[in-house]
Scaffold this active site. Structure first.
Site, PDB file in Angstrom:
ATOM      1  N   HIS A 240      -1.242   8.125   7.507  1.00  0.00           N
ATOM      2  CA  HIS A 240      -0.031   7.614   8.149  1.00  0.00           C
ATOM      3  C   HIS A 240       0.845   8.723   8.716  1.00  0.00           C
ATOM      4  O   HIS A 240       1.850   8.462   9.375  1.00  0.00           O
ATOM      5  CB  HIS A 240       0.817   6.811   7.158  1.00  0.00           C
ATOM      6  CG  HIS A 240       0.258   5.473   6.862  1.00  0.00           C
ATOM      7  ND1 HIS A 240      -0.305   5.155   5.650  1.00  0.00           N
ATOM      8  CD2 HIS A 240       0.162   4.369   7.627  1.00  0.00           C
ATOM      9  CE1 HIS A 240      -0.719   3.912   5.684  1.00  0.00           C
ATOM     10  NE2 HIS A 240      -0.442   3.400   6.863  1.00  0.00           N
TER      11      HIS A 240
ATOM     12  N   HIS B 170      -0.809   6.918   2.846  1.00  0.00           N
ATOM     13  CA  HIS B 170      -1.717   8.033   2.619  1.00  0.00           C
ATOM     14  C   HIS B 170      -1.592   8.968   3.806  1.00  0.00           C
ATOM     15  O   HIS B 170      -0.863   8.682   4.759  1.00  0.00           O
ATOM     16  CB  HIS B 170      -3.154   7.588   2.325  1.00  0.00           C
ATOM     17  CG  HIS B 170      -3.804   6.863   3.442  1.00  0.00           C
ATOM     18  ND1 HIS B 170      -4.351   7.513   4.510  1.00  0.00           N
ATOM     19  CD2 HIS B 170      -3.968   5.550   3.667  1.00  0.00           C
ATOM     20  CE1 HIS B 170      -4.847   6.627   5.348  1.00  0.00           C
ATOM     21  NE2 HIS B 170      -4.615   5.427   4.854  1.00  0.00           N
TER      22      HIS B 170
ATOM     23  N   LYS C 290       0.845  -1.197   0.000  1.00  0.00           N
ATOM     24  CA  LYS C 290       0.000   0.000   0.000  1.00  0.00           C
ATOM     25  C   LYS C 290       0.880   1.247   0.000  1.00  0.00           C
ATOM     26  O   LYS C 290       1.969   1.250   0.572  1.00  0.00           O
ATOM     27  CB  LYS C 290      -0.864   0.022   1.264  1.00  0.00           C
ATOM     28  CG  LYS C 290      -1.827  -1.136   1.346  1.00  0.00           C
ATOM     29  CD  LYS C 290      -3.236  -0.623   1.630  1.00  0.00           C
ATOM     30  CE  LYS C 290      -4.259  -1.726   1.535  1.00  0.00           C
ATOM     31  NZ  LYS C 290      -4.384  -2.455   2.792  1.00  0.00           N
TER      32      LYS C 290
HETATM   33  N1  ARG Z   1      -0.279  -1.992  10.347  1.00  0.00           N
HETATM   34  C1  ARG Z   1      -1.337  -1.587  11.221  1.00  0.00           C
HETATM   35  C2  ARG Z   1      -2.293  -0.654  10.484  1.00  0.00           C
HETATM   36  O1  ARG Z   1      -1.917  -0.012   9.532  1.00  0.00           O
HETATM   37  C3  ARG Z   1      -0.827  -0.842  12.441  1.00  0.00           C
HETATM   38  C4  ARG Z   1       0.036  -1.656  13.334  1.00  0.00           C
HETATM   39  C5  ARG Z   1       0.206  -1.013  14.669  1.00  0.00           C
HETATM   40  N2  ARG Z   1       1.062  -1.725  15.548  1.00  0.00           N
HETATM   41  C6  ARG Z   1       0.760  -2.871  16.177  1.00  0.00           C
HETATM   42  N3  ARG Z   1       1.667  -3.413  16.929  1.00  0.00           N
HETATM   43  N4  ARG Z   1      -0.424  -3.416  16.067  1.00  0.00           N
HETATM   44  O2  ARG Z   1      -3.460  -0.583  10.878  1.00  0.00           O
END
Ligand code: ARG
Length: 569
Positions: free
Chosen positions: A136, A133, A130
């Protein structure tokens, strides 16, 4: 000298002299000094109700008596107002104190010695295949800033980009790639091409359900370690990371680890075994869950009926691994508030497993939504603003504003990059993180207002004054800084370390942003009303010392929120 400490000492001495029988445990410390709402009421205030009971005396009387015993007019004098003792610093000496301190510390101002503690920060944590965007933006900038703030305060800070590199969607992506993709296409289109493949898969899947099976089959292949599946997936991953690096490089953001979800594939067995041993797993419609009814939460899913693990399972494994690996004293998850429940569940399950640190050391640092000129971000409706484009546009706009404002300065392009990107960062970190952000170009890039460019410009102004003045060897005459405007600047300078501490305590970089902004405003007010290079050399030397301290502190404040401070703009 720490003024808070010095005034507290002065107060203790006077209080003891006035009331020798006052119980020792009632003697005040620096934390008991309040900052009056209006600086006309003094630099610190001390409420005397605290001792009314022990001394059987009305608070104003206590205040009166204490004031008579204050014996350091060169530090501060005081007035009684109702129950309060209001302290007023000796203005000239206060100026000397603050400015000598900042001069000696430089960019180490507000720094704490190493404390031997470790904080792990999970931020940015992007998903493979991805594009970034604008959503983030917050996690990336908050995490980066908190990392700098904690480091400045003596912590060892570990930044982790917990990659979203696991999930059934990657099976679908491979299926899509096999149908419609090619290496050539990835080479040319990068992450955008990957995104397009994903979108196409979902469209075609609706009329062709066989595709879903294909997707599942490819995901199974990834799980089973099939070389072809892994090779394709590895390619997706490299492509995404290469793209992400270009954005991180622009922002100056770095990480110590990219161990994401996939890294924990072989580390979840331990969690599941342990949950079983501790009798925490329950069957529910073929799945295994941890019941959280007593804690008024839905159950936490650990294993699906088909044997696949979940987001929470991976986060449990990741938490245990991080504890073993880093022996952290704090572990922060900088993730949007939509994941509130997820983190509550994960922390609670760890607690039930007997890990008390989950309650005391783990923290979900949540933040609000970002919208763009009044429009919410939504992938489905297609009005997504990509971070790389946003940064690009910020630079262009900054450049055109600067060309108009100060044509002909050298290194304009570089400065415009710093200003454009700094504007985006500053706006993102200006308000409490939980507040939603609505991003407007004109507002973010304005050179006057609560903006990055305004603060950077103030810094550049300080640099140019200092440059113009050159070396002045005369001893500073601090009496020239006794006026209200200079004192307002000095107060903000001296309180800056408190803002940095508070930012770390509440995980709010905005406290540093605000403190830096307020300082810039106060300095501009001073600058507007007083000429720096006027009068005797001793007077000029004192004013220049003020300018230098402002420059140092603004640069530090900006650094702590990730923003660079150009010397010229
Ligand atoms: N990749 C996930 C998202 O974009 C966020 C991860 C956050 N960190 C974690 N340890 N869960 O929603």
């Amino acid at each position: 000298m720490d003024m808070r400490q010095a005034v507290a000492d002065l107060l203790r001495d006077a209080l003891t002299a006035a009331f020798p029988d006052l119980p020792k445990d009632e003697l005040p410390g620096p934390e008991h000094l309040e900052i009056p709402p209006d600086s006309k009421l003094g630099d610190f205030a001390y409420p005397c109700f605290r001792h009314a009971k022990a001394l059987k005396l009305a608070p104003p009387k206590i205040a009166q008596a204490v004031i008579e015993h204050l014996n350091k007019p060169e530090l501060a004098t005081a007035q009684q107002v109702n129950a309060y003792i209001n302290f007023f610093f000796h203005r000239g000496n206060f100026a000397r104190n603050v400015l000598e301190l900042i001069d000696s510390k430089g960019s180490d101002y507000a720094r704490q010695p190493e404390n031997g503690k470790t904080v792990v920060l999970d931020y940015s944590s992007i998903n493979i295949a991805k594009r970034f965007h604008i959503g983030h933006l917050s996690t990336t900038l908050l995490g980066h800033s908190l990392k700098r703030i904690f480091t400045h305060l003596g912590w060892k800070a570990i930044g982790i980009n917990y990659l979203g590199d696991w999930g059934t969607q990657f099976g679908k992506m491979i299926a899509a790639y096999k149908h419609w993709g090619s290496e050539q296409m990835l080479k040319e289109g990068g992450v955008t091409a990957l995104n397009a493949l994903y979108v196409r898969f979902h469209q075609e899947e609706e009329s062709n359900p066989a595709l879903s099976d294909e997707g599942r089959a490819w995901f199974k292949k990834i799980e089973d370690g099939d070389p072809e599946a892994l090779a394709i997936f590895e390619q997706f991953k490299e492509l995404t990371l290469a793209y992400a690096q270009t954005v991180y490089a622009k922002l100056g953001v770095t990480f110590d680890s990219y161990n994401g979800e996939a890294f924990f594939n072989d580390k979840m067995g331990r969690v599941i075994e342990e949950l079983k041993e501790k009798n925490l797993l329950k069957e529910s419609q073929g799945a295994l869950v941890v019941d959280l009814e007593d804690d008024k939460m839905p159950p936490c899913l650990i294993l699906k009926s088909d044997g696949t693990t979940l987001y929470a399972t991976r986060d449990l494994a990741a938490a245990l691994w991080r504890k073993d690996e880093y022996h952290f004293d704090k572990c922060l998850y900088i993730v949007a508030y939509q994941q509130n429940l997820h983190f509550k569940q994960v922390f609670k399950v760890l607690e039930k497993m007997g890990y008390d640190w989950a309650r005391t050391q783990m923290e979900h640092v949540a933040f609000g939504m970002v919208s763009f000129e009044g429009q919410a971000m939504s992938t489905r409706e297609g009005n997504v603003v990509h971070l790389d484009e946003l940064l690009e546009r910020a630079q262009e706009k900054a450049l055109s504003i600067m060309q108009e404002k100060s044509p002909g300065i050298s290194g304009m392009e570089q400065a415009a990059r710093t200003v454009g990107i700094g504007a985006v960062m500053f706006t993102t970190l200006l308000n409490n993180r939980i507040k939603d952000i609505d991003f407007w170009w004109d507002r973010a890039l304005s050179f006057d207002g609560d903006t990055g460019p305004y603060v950077q410009y103030t810094h550049a102004r300080c640099c140019s004054v200092l440059k113009k003045a050159g070396e002045i060897a005369a001893a500073p005459d601090f009496a020239v800084l006794e006026n209200d405007e200079a004192q307002a600047v000095l107060r903000l300078l001296s309180r800056f370390p408190e803002a940095v501490n508070a930012a770390a305590e509440t995980y709010e970089p905005s406290m540093v942003t605000r403190a830096t902004l307020e300082l810039a405003k106060a300095f501009n007010k001073y600058y507007y009303e007083h000429r720096i290079l006027e009068g005797s050399e001793n007077e000029q030397a004192a004013r220049l010392m003020l300018v230098r301290a402002v420059k140092t502190t603004i640069a530090l404040g900006l650094y702590l929120i990730g923003v660079d401070a150009p010397e010229q703009m």
